[in-house]
Design a protein around this motif. Structure first.
Motif, PDB file in Angstrom:
ATOM      1  N   SER A  45     -24.585  -7.586  12.274  1.00  0.00           N
ATOM      2  CA  SER A  45     -25.035  -7.743  13.670  1.00  0.00           C
ATOM      3  C   SER A  45     -25.367  -9.196  13.979  1.00  0.00           C
ATOM      4  O   SER A  45     -25.021  -9.706  15.056  1.00  0.00           O
ATOM      5  N   LEU A  46     -26.043  -9.872  13.048  1.00  0.00           N
ATOM      6  CA  LEU A  46     -26.354 -11.299  13.246  1.00  0.00           C
ATOM      7  C   LEU A  46     -25.072 -12.124  13.332  1.00  0.00           C
ATOM      8  O   LEU A  46     -24.959 -13.027  14.168  1.00  0.00           O
ATOM      9  N   LEU A  47     -24.119 -11.805  12.476  1.00  0.00           N
ATOM     10  CA  LEU A  47     -22.851 -12.538  12.493  1.00  0.00           C
ATOM     11  C   LEU A  47     -22.080 -12.265  13.788  1.00  0.00           C
ATOM     12  O   LEU A  47     -21.480 -13.187  14.363  1.00  0.00           O
ATOM     13  N   THR A  48     -22.112 -11.034  14.277  1.00  0.00           N
ATOM     14  CA  THR A  48     -21.462 -10.706  15.554  1.00  0.00           C
ATOM     15  C   THR A  48     -22.090 -11.515  16.688  1.00  0.00           C
ATOM     16  O   THR A  48     -21.376 -12.062  17.537  1.00  0.00           O
ATOM     17  N   ALA A  49     -23.413 -11.598  16.693  1.00  0.00           N
ATOM     18  CA  ALA A  49     -24.100 -12.399  17.717  1.00  0.00           C
ATOM     19  C   ALA A  49     -23.712 -13.862  17.586  1.00  0.00           C
ATOM     20  O   ALA A  49     -23.469 -14.548  18.596  1.00  0.00           O
ATOM     21  N   GLY A  50     -23.633 -14.356  16.363  1.00  0.00           N
ATOM     22  CA  GLY A  50     -23.211 -15.740  16.145  1.00  0.00           C
ATOM     23  C   GLY A  50     -21.784 -15.987  16.606  1.00  0.00           C
ATOM     24  O   GLY A  50     -21.467 -17.048  17.149  1.00  0.00           O
ATOM     25  N   GLN A  51     -20.922 -15.004  16.412  1.00  0.00           N
ATOM     26  CA  GLN A  51     -19.547 -15.135  16.898  1.00  0.00           C
ATOM     27  C   GLN A  51     -19.529 -15.225  18.423  1.00  0.00           C
ATOM     28  O   GLN A  51     -18.800 -16.036  18.993  1.00  0.00           O
ATOM     29  N   ALA A  52     -20.339 -14.417  19.075  1.00  0.00           N
ATOM     30  CA  ALA A  52     -20.398 -14.448  20.539  1.00  0.00           C
ATOM     31  C   ALA A  52     -20.930 -15.783  21.051  1.00  0.00           C
ATOM     32  O   ALA A  52     -20.531 -16.256  22.113  1.00  0.00           O
ATOM     33  N   GLN A  53     -21.816 -16.408  20.267  1.00  0.00           N
ATOM     34  CA  GLN A  53     -22.391 -17.703  20.654  1.00  0.00           C
ATOM     35  C   GLN A  53     -21.509 -18.876  20.243  1.00  0.00           C
ATOM     36  O   GLN A  53     -21.778 -20.010  20.622  1.00  0.00           O
ATOM     37  N   GLY A  54     -20.504 -18.612  19.427  1.00  0.00           N
ATOM     38  CA  GLY A  54     -19.625 -19.677  18.969  1.00  0.00           C
ATOM     39  C   GLY A  54     -20.142 -20.418  17.750  1.00  0.00           C
ATOM     40  O   GLY A  54     -19.604 -21.456  17.384  1.00  0.00           O
ATOM     41  N   THR A  55     -21.171 -19.899  17.104  1.00  0.00           N
ATOM     42  CA  THR A  55     -21.721 -20.562  15.923  1.00  0.00           C
ATOM     43  C   THR A  55     -21.197 -19.993  14.613  1.00  0.00           C
ATOM     44  O   THR A  55     -21.450 -20.549  13.553  1.00  0.00           O
ATOM     45  N   ASP A  58     -14.817 -16.693  14.291  1.00  0.00           N
ATOM     46  CA  ASP A  58     -14.471 -15.369  14.812  1.00  0.00           C
ATOM     47  C   ASP A  58     -13.058 -14.933  14.453  1.00  0.00           C
ATOM     48  O   ASP A  58     -12.561 -13.950  14.979  1.00  0.00           O
ATOM     49  N   ASP A  59     -12.430 -15.651  13.515  1.00  0.00           N
ATOM     50  CA  ASP A  59     -11.098 -15.251  13.079  1.00  0.00           C
ATOM     51  C   ASP A  59     -11.156 -14.230  11.940  1.00  0.00           C
ATOM     52  O   ASP A  59     -10.131 -13.707  11.514  1.00  0.00           O
ATOM     53  N   ILE A  60     -12.357 -13.925  11.484  1.00  0.00           N
ATOM     54  CA  ILE A  60     -12.588 -12.889  10.482  1.00  0.00           C
ATOM     55  C   ILE A  60     -13.652 -11.971  11.064  1.00  0.00           C
ATOM     56  O   ILE A  60     -14.688 -12.442  11.533  1.00  0.00           O
ATOM     57  N   PRO A  61     -13.429 -10.656  11.076  1.00  0.00           N
ATOM     58  CA  PRO A  61     -14.429  -9.745  11.642  1.00  0.00           C
ATOM     59  C   PRO A  61     -15.798  -9.893  10.975  1.00  0.00           C
ATOM     60  O   PRO A  61     -15.892 -10.142   9.760  1.00  0.00           O
ATOM     61  N   ALA A  62     -16.841  -9.741  11.760  1.00  0.00           N
ATOM     62  CA  ALA A  62     -18.216  -9.919  11.276  1.00  0.00           C
ATOM     63  C   ALA A  62     -18.540  -8.999  10.103  1.00  0.00           C
ATOM     64  O   ALA A  62     -19.248  -9.402   9.172  1.00  0.00           O
ATOM     65  N   ASP A  63     -18.018  -7.774  10.120  1.00  0.00           N
ATOM     66  CA  ASP A  63     -18.332  -6.866   9.012  1.00  0.00           C
ATOM     67  C   ASP A  63     -17.720  -7.345   7.701  1.00  0.00           C
ATOM     68  O   ASP A  63     -18.314  -7.181   6.633  1.00  0.00           O
ATOM     69  N   SER A 102     -18.663 -21.761   5.020  1.00  0.00           N
ATOM     70  CA  SER A 102     -17.577 -20.779   5.001  1.00  0.00           C
ATOM     71  C   SER A 102     -17.566 -19.871   6.231  1.00  0.00           C
ATOM     72  O   SER A 102     -16.539 -19.284   6.543  1.00  0.00           O
ATOM     73  N   ILE A 103     -18.688 -19.763   6.933  1.00  0.00           N
ATOM     74  CA  ILE A 103     -18.721 -18.911   8.131  1.00  0.00           C
ATOM     75  C   ILE A 103     -18.775 -19.724   9.419  1.00  0.00           C
ATOM     76  O   ILE A 103     -18.743 -19.153  10.507  1.00  0.00           O
ATOM     77  N   THR A 104     -18.838 -21.048   9.296  1.00  0.00           N
ATOM     78  CA  THR A 104     -18.905 -21.920  10.460  1.00  0.00           C
ATOM     79  C   THR A 104     -17.501 -22.107  11.047  1.00  0.00           C
ATOM     80  O   THR A 104     -16.533 -22.241  10.300  1.00  0.00           O
ATOM     81  N   PRO A 105     -17.398 -22.117  12.390  1.00  0.00           N
ATOM     82  CA  PRO A 105     -16.070 -22.365  12.980  1.00  0.00           C
ATOM     83  C   PRO A 105     -15.533 -23.715  12.530  1.00  0.00           C
ATOM     84  O   PRO A 105     -16.299 -24.649  12.287  1.00  0.00           O
ATOM     85  N   PRO A 106     -14.227 -23.823  12.431  1.00  0.00           N
ATOM     86  CA  PRO A 106     -13.631 -25.102  12.015  1.00  0.00           C
ATOM     87  C   PRO A 106     -13.947 -26.195  13.034  1.00  0.00           C
ATOM     88  O   PRO A 106     -14.184 -25.914  14.214  1.00  0.00           O
ATOM     89  N   PRO A 107     -13.950 -27.457  12.586  1.00  0.00           N
ATOM     90  CA  PRO A 107     -14.219 -28.560  13.526  1.00  0.00           C
ATOM     91  C   PRO A 107     -13.126 -28.663  14.587  1.00  0.00           C
ATOM     92  O   PRO A 107     -12.022 -28.167  14.413  1.00  0.00           O
ATOM     93  N   GLY A 108     -13.465 -29.306  15.670  1.00  0.00           N
ATOM     94  CA  GLY A 108     -12.480 -29.526  16.737  1.00  0.00           C
ATOM     95  C   GLY A 108     -12.550 -28.494  17.839  1.00  0.00           C
ATOM     96  O   GLY A 108     -11.686 -28.459  18.696  1.00  0.00           O
TER      97      GLY A 108
END
Length: 115
Positions: A45-55, A58-63, A102-108
């Motif tokens: 759930s925390l990872l899903t929220a982070g994906q929604a915030q862009g932190t 999101d190319d790998i499902p949160a689960d 490893s869970i942070t979006p790539p730069p750029g």
């Protein structure tokens, strides 16, 4: 996304023998499954929220990310009593930093497949 200290998962050394027996004892397996879900599901759930915030990437499902992070933590907790000198303060911080990377979006600005 900080988790209050009283809500953080705790892995206890006394749980390790249960894992060993869980393969052969359905009652132990149920306990381990419940404990893992109790930690994994809030993490997802925390990872899903982070994906929604862009932190969080999101190319790998949160689960799946939650399963990966849980497996990493399980490995650390398994090895800490065996190789405590490998888990000094500085190295633990480096391991945590690597997991976060490893869970942070790539730069750029690209966030992955969901961008």
């Amino acid at each position: 996304m900080a988790v209050p200290r009283h809500r953080r998962p705790r892995v206890l050394a006394r749980d390790v023998p249960l894992v060993v027996h869980a393969r052969y004892e359905p009652a132990f397996a149920a306990v381990i499954e419940q404990r893992h879900a109790r930690h994994r599901d809030p993490l997802a759930s925390l990872l899903t929220a982070g994906q929604a915030q862009g932190t969080v990437r999101d190319d790998i499902p949160a689960d799946l990310l939650a399963d990966q992070l849980a497996a990493i933590a399980d490995g650390w907790m398994t090895m800490f009593p065996i190789e405590p000198t490998r888990f000094t303060g500085g190295r633990v911080q480096a391991l945590l930093d690597a997991a976060i990377t490893s869970i942070t979006p790539p730069p750029g600005g690209a966030r992955g497949a969901g961008a």
